[in-house]
Design an enzyme around this catalytic site. Structure first.
Site, short mmCIF file in Angstrom:
data_model
loop_
_atom_site.label_atom_id
_atom_site.label_comp_id
_atom_site.label_asym_id
_atom_site.label_seq_id
_atom_site.Cartn_x
_atom_site.Cartn_y
_atom_site.Cartn_z
N SER A 1 0.81 -1.22 0.00
CA SER A 1 0.00 0.00 0.00
C SER A 1 0.85 1.27 0.00
O SER A 1 0.33 2.36 -0.26
CB SER A 1 -0.93 0.01 1.22
OG SER A 1 -1.90 -1.02 1.12
N GLY B 1 -4.48 -2.10 -0.62
CA GLY B 1 -3.65 -1.80 -1.78
C GLY B 1 -3.46 -0.30 -1.96
O GLY B 1 -4.08 0.50 -1.26
N GLY C 1 -3.09 3.47 -4.28
CA GLY C 1 -3.72 4.17 -5.38
C GLY C 1 -5.05 4.80 -5.04
O GLY C 1 -5.55 4.72 -3.91
N CYS D 1 -9.35 -1.89 3.94
CA CYS D 1 -8.64 -0.70 3.46
C CYS D 1 -9.04 -0.34 2.02
O CYS D 1 -10.15 0.10 1.79
CB CYS D 1 -7.13 -0.88 3.61
SG CYS D 1 -6.24 0.70 3.68
N GLN E 1 -12.85 0.73 0.34
CA GLN E 1 -13.19 1.81 -0.59
C GLN E 1 -13.85 1.25 -1.85
O GLN E 1 -14.77 1.86 -2.40
CB GLN E 1 -11.93 2.59 -0.93
CG GLN E 1 -11.30 3.27 0.27
CD GLN E 1 -9.82 3.58 0.09
OE1 GLN E 1 -9.30 3.56 -1.03
NE2 GLN E 1 -9.12 3.85 1.18
N ASN F 1 -3.30 2.57 7.26
CA ASN F 1 -2.47 3.02 6.15
C ASN F 1 -3.38 3.35 4.99
O ASN F 1 -3.56 2.56 4.08
CB ASN F 1 -1.44 1.94 5.74
CG ASN F 1 -0.62 2.39 4.54
OD1 ASN F 1 -0.62 3.56 4.19
ND2 ASN F 1 0.08 1.46 3.91
N GLY G 1 -4.88 6.84 2.51
CA GLY G 1 -4.92 8.25 2.16
C GLY G 1 -6.23 8.66 1.53
O GLY G 1 -6.44 9.84 1.25
N PHE G 2 -7.13 7.68 1.29
CA PHE G 2 -8.45 7.94 0.74
C PHE G 2 -9.49 7.36 1.69
O PHE G 2 -9.18 6.50 2.52
CB PHE G 2 -8.60 7.30 -0.64
CG PHE G 2 -7.74 7.93 -1.71
CD1 PHE G 2 -8.25 8.91 -2.56
CD2 PHE G 2 -6.43 7.53 -1.87
CE1 PHE G 2 -7.46 9.49 -3.53
CE2 PHE G 2 -5.62 8.09 -2.85
CZ PHE G 2 -6.15 9.08 -3.69
N HIS H 1 -6.56 -1.97 9.51
CA HIS H 1 -5.89 -3.25 9.30
C HIS H 1 -6.01 -4.18 10.50
O HIS H 1 -5.18 -4.16 11.41
CB HIS H 1 -4.41 -3.01 8.98
CG HIS H 1 -4.19 -2.38 7.65
ND1 HIS H 1 -4.01 -3.12 6.51
CD2 HIS H 1 -4.15 -1.08 7.27
CE1 HIS H 1 -3.86 -2.31 5.47
NE2 HIS H 1 -3.96 -1.06 5.92
N GLU I 1 -5.33 -7.19 10.51
CA GLU I 1 -4.21 -8.13 10.49
C GLU I 1 -2.98 -7.53 11.16
O GLU I 1 -1.97 -8.23 11.33
CB GLU I 1 -3.89 -8.54 9.05
CG GLU I 1 -3.09 -7.56 8.24
CD GLU I 1 -3.90 -6.41 7.68
OE1 GLU I 1 -3.34 -5.61 6.91
OE2 GLU I 1 -5.10 -6.29 8.01
#
Length: 391
Positions: A48, A227, A229, A255, A259, A297, A299-300, A354, A356
């Protein structure tokens, strides 16, 4: 390792000078910061972080060296690395090497000796932005031109760059209870490990896989992985998620996967100012009322209808979608960002953070149990429906 003068330049022109750390060279990406006090190896190998330059807020990095067990993928993914005070010698009984040497071996350009506190405060105030690090030039104006011509994270479609080349299987520990198909958008190794501990065999498939390929594994459920992007570019995974929902196959996403489900349900996504990255983020589980310390983690985030100007979600709100009612199941207590979704009429749920961990707290490990319960419930309903048909 001999150090050379190095420079870090943000796209707004803010400049930090230090020394080379890791490989000598030049690199560009999105500048983000991670607030974890530990777990740097898991951070570096998390897909990610592809195309991101990670600033560690903890001042001392490299203290425990590196080992062959803690990687979350088969390589380092960060575009660059920024630390304040690198350890001269790593010391840990599990260590098999030094962090800086591994960065150099994998060609990861970094910088050390900079004021990471000042840099982090700048990113918090101005937001994540493009950045360049160079240990081949110290000309800030020259580097700034190249920073501003580098691609931005908004609009970046990156899952195809981090996904597996071919399917592989992680077997259940002990007796196999269920089989899932995981769409690899940048999966971390600890996801199938946590599922294996619950008797689940995981088939990991490339991001380009079709619904037929996922179900051909004999999957009892589908998993959408984390992931990198911009989720607004992920048209294939969104279409795939909609097909999974239509077929009422149990679905769990983490994550980036959260989205994707949000978009499949008809919600929008947006870029956070500076994102959530670290292992100390407080999240409210609205189902239990408990507050969890969690690993993030992203950013969106997902934008749900009816949120207030500050992003606050209406308590107990059920949102109507093409696939029935949906509720926000988890919320970040720092900024009201949506951290989880639960569908009420189809077997699907997600979390933005997360469970995990790797590295991080294990407060949210129970979510894998919820996934297993979702599969069990879907199987029981299927058996009941079959019985009614034969009655």
């Amino acid at each position: 390792m001999k150090r050379r003068p190095a420079i870090l330049v943000l796209e707004d022109g803010r400049t930090f000078r230090g020394e080379s750390y890791g490989a000598v060279g030049e690199t560009f990406g999105e500048a983000v910061f991670n607030t974890g006090m530990t777990g740097y190896q898991e951070t570096l190998t998390d897909p990610s972080y592809h195309r991101q330059v990670v600033v560690q807020t903890a001042p001392h990095i490299g203290n425990t060296g590196v080992n062959t067990e803690d990687d979350e993928s088969d390589r380092i993914w960060v575009a660059g690395y920024v630390v304040r005070d690198p350890a001269r010698i790593g010391s840990n009984w599990r260590a098999t090497g030094e962090l800086e040497q591994r960065l150099a071996d994998e060609g990861v350009v970094g910088i050390c000796g900079v004021d990471t506190r000042a840099l982090t405060r700048h990113l918090r105030e101005r937001g994540a932005m493009r950045v360049g690090i160079s240990s081949v030039t110290t000309d800030a104006e020259e580097l700034l031109e190249r920073v501003r011509s580098a691609p931005a994270m908004v609009g970046a479609d990156l899952s195809a760059e981090v996904t597996t080349d071919r399917p592989y299987v992680v077997q259940a520990e002990g007796e196999q209870r269920y089989v899932i198909a995981a769409l690899d958008l940048g999966i971390k190794r600890n996801v199938p490990r946590r599922l294996a501990a619950r008797g689940v065999t995981t088939h990991v498939l490339p991001a380009s896989s079709t619904i037929e390929e996922l179900l051909a594994t004999g999957a009892d459920a589908i998993f959408f992985s984390p992931g990198p992007g911009d989720p607004a570019t992920a048209e294939h995974p969104v279409a795939l998620a909609r097909e999974v929902l239509r077929r009422r196959v149990p679905l769990f996403g983490i994550c980036f996967g959260s989205q994707i489900l949000g978009r499949a349900l008809g919600f929008g996504t947006y870029k956070l100012g500076y994102g959530h990255r670290g292992i100390n983020q407080p999240v409210l589980d609205r189902t239990t009322g408990k507050v969890e310390v969690t690993s993030h983690n992203h950013g969106f985030a997902v934008q749900v209808p009816g949120a207030g100007a500050d992003g606050a979600v209406v308590p107990n709100q059920v949102i109507d979608t093409e696939f029935g009612g949906v509720e926000v199941s988890h919320v970040c207590l720092n900024d009201n960002v949506v951290e989880g979704l639960r569908a009420l009429d189809v077997p699907a749920f997600t979390v933005q953070y997360h469970p995990e961990a790797a590295a991080g707290p294990r407060d949210a490990d129970y979510l894998f149990d919820r996934f297993v319960e979702l599969i069990e419930g879907a199987r029981s309903r299927g058996a009941d429906d079959s019985g009614e048909q034969h009655a």
